[in-house]
Design an enzyme around this catalytic site. Structure first.
Site, PDB file in Angstrom:
ATOM      1  N   ASP A 498     -10.822   5.020 -29.980  1.00  0.00           N
ATOM      2  CA  ASP A 498      -9.487   4.174 -30.798  1.00  0.00           C
ATOM      3  C   ASP A 498      -8.555   4.033 -29.684  1.00  0.00           C
ATOM      4  O   ASP A 498      -7.589   3.118 -29.664  1.00  0.00           O
ATOM      5  CB  ASP A 498      -9.545   4.554 -31.629  1.00  0.00           C
ATOM      6  CG  ASP A 498     -10.062   3.706 -33.235  1.00  0.00           C
ATOM      7  OD1 ASP A 498     -10.586   2.468 -32.848  1.00  0.00           O
ATOM      8  OD2 ASP A 498      -9.814   4.081 -33.731  1.00  0.00           O
TER       9      ASP A 498
HETATM   10  C1  GLC Z   1     -11.582   7.962 -35.474  1.00  0.00           C
HETATM   11  C2  GLC Z   1     -11.960   6.572 -35.776  1.00  0.00           C
HETATM   12  C3  GLC Z   1     -13.254   6.203 -35.590  1.00  0.00           C
HETATM   13  C4  GLC Z   1     -12.784   6.779 -34.048  1.00  0.00           C
HETATM   14  C5  GLC Z   1     -12.613   8.233 -33.351  1.00  0.00           C
HETATM   15  C6  GLC Z   1     -11.995   8.620 -32.019  1.00  0.00           C
HETATM   16  O1  GLC Z   1     -11.960   8.985 -35.965  1.00  0.00           O
HETATM   17  O2  GLC Z   1     -11.948   6.642 -37.828  1.00  0.00           O
HETATM   18  O3  GLC Z   1     -12.857   5.046 -35.788  1.00  0.00           O
HETATM   19  O4  GLC Z   1     -14.356   6.086 -33.116  1.00  0.00           O
HETATM   20  O5  GLC Z   1     -11.029   8.287 -34.627  1.00  0.00           O
HETATM   21  O6  GLC Z   1     -10.658   7.515 -31.592  1.00  0.00           O
HETATM   22  C1  GLC Z   2      -7.997   6.776 -33.611  1.00  0.00           C
HETATM   23  C2  GLC Z   2      -7.182   7.977 -34.161  1.00  0.00           C
HETATM   24  C3  GLC Z   2      -6.766   8.106 -34.955  1.00  0.00           C
HETATM   25  C4  GLC Z   2      -5.399   6.581 -34.952  1.00  0.00           C
HETATM   26  C5  GLC Z   2      -6.186   5.619 -34.492  1.00  0.00           C
HETATM   27  C6  GLC Z   2      -5.238   4.760 -33.897  1.00  0.00           C
HETATM   28  O1  GLC Z   2      -8.361   6.631 -35.028  1.00  0.00           O
HETATM   29  O2  GLC Z   2      -8.406   9.534 -33.724  1.00  0.00           O
HETATM   30  O3  GLC Z   2      -6.034   9.112 -35.430  1.00  0.00           O
HETATM   31  O4  GLC Z   2      -4.904   6.620 -36.219  1.00  0.00           O
HETATM   32  O5  GLC Z   2      -7.081   6.046 -33.292  1.00  0.00           O
HETATM   33  O6  GLC Z   2      -4.665   4.956 -33.448  1.00  0.00           O
END
Ligand code: GLC
Ligand code: GLC
Length: 826
Positions: A498
């Site tokens: 993300d």
């Molecule tokens: C968090 C989110 C997941 C994402 C991961 C890596 O665990 O819930 O959807 O793939 O972060 O960013």
């Molecule tokens: C990933 C991160 C989470 C954050 C999201 C959006 O899932 O692990 O902590 O909220 O990205 O930024």
């Protein structure tokens, strides 16, 4: 830190860490002192009513949706941590104490918390009085029971006063923690007998109330926090327990609570048992008994039900049986204690929890921000589908209905409404592909191909319905329709990571990284999605062959081959696969980069998708991970960590080095590497990666690790961090599902396939034997694996009920419930 009198040396000998130990036989983690490095959480509930419960009784309770139906209150991020919960105050003479230590923190002669499957049992003793509190939600019930036993351990009679305590949340949690100009004026309660009815907004649009009652006679009650605690007091110095008498307060606005006073007389050696009931009751019609008086019929019936002799114990027995039966579908006996503990109990339990709660409510997720994530929930199914396949089926169909007709998806939806939303953005160009993985896993587990023909609407075409299989094809088409200039999939706002936001340049601290940019014009490509696409094509090709549609199978094979050629041509960096091309066409995760030269995700997914076979690259890529990314805390996400902010990379470089996506150990993706090693038949490496993030291996470093040693964490700080080895975001993480897939299918090698159960272990050479029982399509397979020559893989012989069978596929038995399988490796 205050030394507790029970922490004697003799006692500590039995425990595996200074804070507790695994009781494998009881399937419990036993916390032996309350002042754990962080509050250690468990969950109560398995159907619709859930509670978060820490080792001191902290946490809150909600019905289905932690934001819209929160029943009790839990102020996050205050000091101390974990400031609200299910409390009993014991007044003995003038001393006031809590069996769970908090909130008074009065010293205890004995303390023990047993976190078990759907229940927590806290026992505290002081001054010859022992109080045991067993907290659980009976299967199928919308109520949390607090079975309470008070024992007089001494040889003189005791007169004790007990006060119960919960603080009600006014249901909509976000409003409850922000909108005081309204909330401080709307709180309402009614009291009848032992029942405290929290009825805020019931007069108008709510048709539900919360009930806090007791199965034993009470001597008084309170419902106003200002009275019970005192306006200027903390909970640890709550006014009523200190004064010793309830004040029968009725809350009007402000902060309604529920508290009962019980007067107990116990002779020497005597004990008394009763229960508190915290229930959620819906009353859609006949809301009032008479004008202005809530219809309490269902509430009374609930209290009566659990007031009957033996009812609470019977409910607990049914909870125990529910879990034991559920987990009996996968049990392993092997020499590695961490594998036994996690597989037999905790990992499966965590998989059920992530399935139920997605990423909504934990010590790190406030229950207001995140609904059910599309990619998260599809991956959670991979570790859950063997437990309750029917529920996985329902979830897959719900998820598919939040897909749009072009193949893209709402990134998340709220479970109460099944409506997708764009609160945390959209255009994550990996989302749709995960649906293929979850659907194929479901069909392999169950052989139920009817799910593929289920009609499912697209979220933007509510009137038309297509089949689920159509949705899977739309997913493939979406990726093919969004390729970049190298022919690799576009990344959109982000892929699985993300925080790798290659099209969203953000220099404004007030905006979200994921939505800052212009995706339509964006060019950045993702090698991770390419790998995932390769994998998805293979899955779908296999499904079509199973459906006897070889033409479609070949079509998917060709798509696989085409993408594979692109990956091998444009994504190989010399020693590993690149991570991406950014919006300017520059490589990300390349030896030419200043920082972030090698990333984990693309190594995992390219290898799992079948890249690098026959040309040595798969092995080279995993060796590079081993060399550059594996640390004593697990495999970090990339190296070197980003030491400054790169706007063109997005949120990833906003985290300090070593944390989260900026070179933290993001445990979820470690499993992909472990599975990759399984493909390459390297059992030692696979298990090494698997155990590197395994919480139960952290008991000897628990002061550093801080998280619960019994559930996976999302993230462990990497060596670049100021606090390497420290875990965060425990419980609600995709790590649970992937860890279970790795150990059960990869290492132990018990793999559901369309044709049946296949047994294809990839273990360390030192493992000489192990046993697994695995329920599969209604049959319990009792599998023993012998490894006389100390190999790591390769089935030499397979016997099913004594009969020799060719290959590694166990044929489906006819009319049997149990089957003995003997496997010899070599
Ligand atoms: C968090 C989110 C997941 C994402 C991961 C890596 O665990 O819930 O959807 O793939 O972060 O960013
Ligand atoms: C990933 C991160 C989470 C954050 C999201 C959006 O899932 O692990 O902590 O909220 O990205 O930024």
């Amino acid at each position: 830190m205050k030394t507790l009198s029970f922490a004697t040396t003799a006692y500590l000998k039995r425990v595996a860490s200074a804070y507790g130990y695994f009781d494998e036989a009881a399937r419990e983690y036993v916390v032996t002192r309350p002042d754990t490095p962080l509050p250690w959480l468990n969950y109560l509930g398995q159907d619709e009513l859930f509670g978060l419960c820490t080792n001191t009784g902290g946490g809150y309770t909600f019905w289905r949706d932690a934001r819209l139906r929160r029943l009790t209150r839990y102020p996050y991020n205050g000091s101390p941590y974990d400031p609200g919960g299910r409390y009993l105050f014991i007044r003995d003479g003038t001393a006031v104490w809590n069996p769970g230590w908090k909130p008074t923190k009065a010293s205890l002669d004995r303390y023990e918390c047993r976190h078990g499957l759907g229940y927590t049992r806290i026992t505290g003793a002081r001054g010859g009085v022992e109080v045991e509190l067993l907290l659980f939600v009976p299967p199928g019930e919308n109520a949390e029971l607090w079975k309470t036993t008070v024992r007089n351990l001494g040889d003189a009679a005791k007169e004790l006063t007990l006060f119960s305590y919960v603080e009600f949340c006014l249901y909509e949690a976000l409003n409850d923690m922000t909108n005081f100009q309204r909330t401080y004026s709307i709180g309402e309660v009614e009291v009848e007998g032992t029942g405290i009815y929290h009825t805020t907004e019931y007069r108008e649009r709510r048709d539900h109330y919360t009930l806090f009652g007791c199965t034993r006679e009470i001597a008084g009650f309170d419902t106003s926090r200002d009275v019970f605690v005192g306006v200027h007091n903390g909970l640890h110095e709550a006014a009523v327990p200190l004064a010793g008498a309830a004040r029968s307060s009725i809350a009007h606005g402000w902060n309604p609570i529920g508290s009962h006073q019980l007067d107990l007389q116990l002779g020497p050696g005597e004990e008394e048992t009763f229960a508190f009931v915290l229930g959620y009751v819906e009353q859609r019609d006949g809301k009032f008994e008479r004008p202005g008086v809530v219809n309490k019929e269902r509430g009374r019936a609930l209290l009566e039900r659990y007031g009957r002799e033996g009812a609470v114990d019977a409910a607990f027995d049914s909870l125990r049986s529910f879990w034991l039966e559920l987990l009996s579908g996968f049990q392993v006996d092997c020499t590695e204690p961490s594998v036994r503990r996690m597989v037999n109990t905790w990992n499966q339990y965590q998989c059920l929890t992530t399935f139920n709660l997605s990423r909504s409510a934990s010590f790190f997720e406030t229950g207001i921000g995140r609904g059910i994530g599309f990619r998260d929930a599809n991956q959670d199914i991979l570790g859950f589908v063997h437990l309750i396949p029917d529920r996985a089926r329902g979830r897959i169909l719900d998820l598919a209905s939040t897909q749009l007709s072009d193949g893209s998806c709402f990134h998340q939806y709220q479970p109460l409404t099944n409506q997708g939303n764009t609160e945390i953005g959209r255009d994550f160009y990996d989302d749709h592909l995960w649906l293929i993985l979850s659907t194929c896993a479901y069909v392999k587990e169950t052989a139920d191909t009817s799910i593929l023909d289920e009609p499912v609407r697209y979220a933007d075409a509510p009137d038309g319905e297509e089949t689920l299989l159509h949705h899977l094809e739309t997913s493939v088409a979406y990726t093919l329709g969004h390729l970049g200039e190298h022919g690799l999939p576009l990344i959109g706002h982000a892929d699985w990571n993300d925080c790798l936001n290659l099209n969203c340049f953000s220099t404004d601290p007030d905006e979200s990284f994921q939505t800052a940019g212009d995706v339509a014009g964006s060019r950045a490509e993702s090698v991770m999605i390419a790998g995932l696409f390769l994998y998805a094509c293979r899955e779908l090709a296999g499904l079509y062959r199973h459906l006897e549609r070889p033409g479609d199978g070949e079509r998917l094979d060709r798509l696989h081959a085409d993408m594979l050629a692109v990956v091998e041509e444009h994504a190989w960096d010399g020693d590993w696969y690149l991570r991406a091309y950014d919006a300017a066409g520059a490589p990300v995760g390349s030896r030419t980069c200043e920082e972030g030269r090698i990333f984990i995700e693309s190594q995992g997914w390219c290898v799992l998708g079948g890249a690098g076979r026959g040309n040595g690259r798969a092995r080279r890529a995993l060796e590079s991970v081993h060399e550059h990314l594996l640390t004593e805390h697990g495999i970090v996400l990339h190296q070197p960590a980003y030491t400054r902010y790169y706007p063109e990379l997005g949120e990833i470089s906003s985290y300090p080095p070593g944390y989260k996506e900026n070179a933290g150990v993001f445990c979820h993706n470690n499993a992909w590497i472990a599975l990759g090693w399984c493909l390459l038949r390297e059992g030692e490496r696979a298990l090494e990666c698997h155990l590197a993030i395994c919480p139960s291996t952290r008991e000897d470093r628990i002061e550093t690790y801080r998280g619960e040693p019994y559930v996976y964490a999302q993230m462990i700080a990497g060596p670049d961090a100021a606090t390497p080895g420290e875990a965060k975001n425990t419980w609600l993480t995709g790590t649970a599902a992937w860890a279970f897939v790795t150990i059960s299918q990869g290492v132990l090698g018990i793999r559901p396939t369309y044709a049946g159960l296949s047994i294809d272990p990839c273990i360390p050479r030192a493992w000489r034997s192990y046993r697994v029982s695995r329920r599969f399509r209604g049959v319990l397979y009792e599998i023993s694996v012998e490894n006389p020559d100390g190999v790591c893989s390769g089935v030499r012989s397979l016997k099913v009920d004594g009969q020799e069978v060719e290959g590694d596929l166990v044929p489906a038995p006819s009319g049997k419930e149990r089957v003995q399988v003997e496997v010899v490796l070599g």
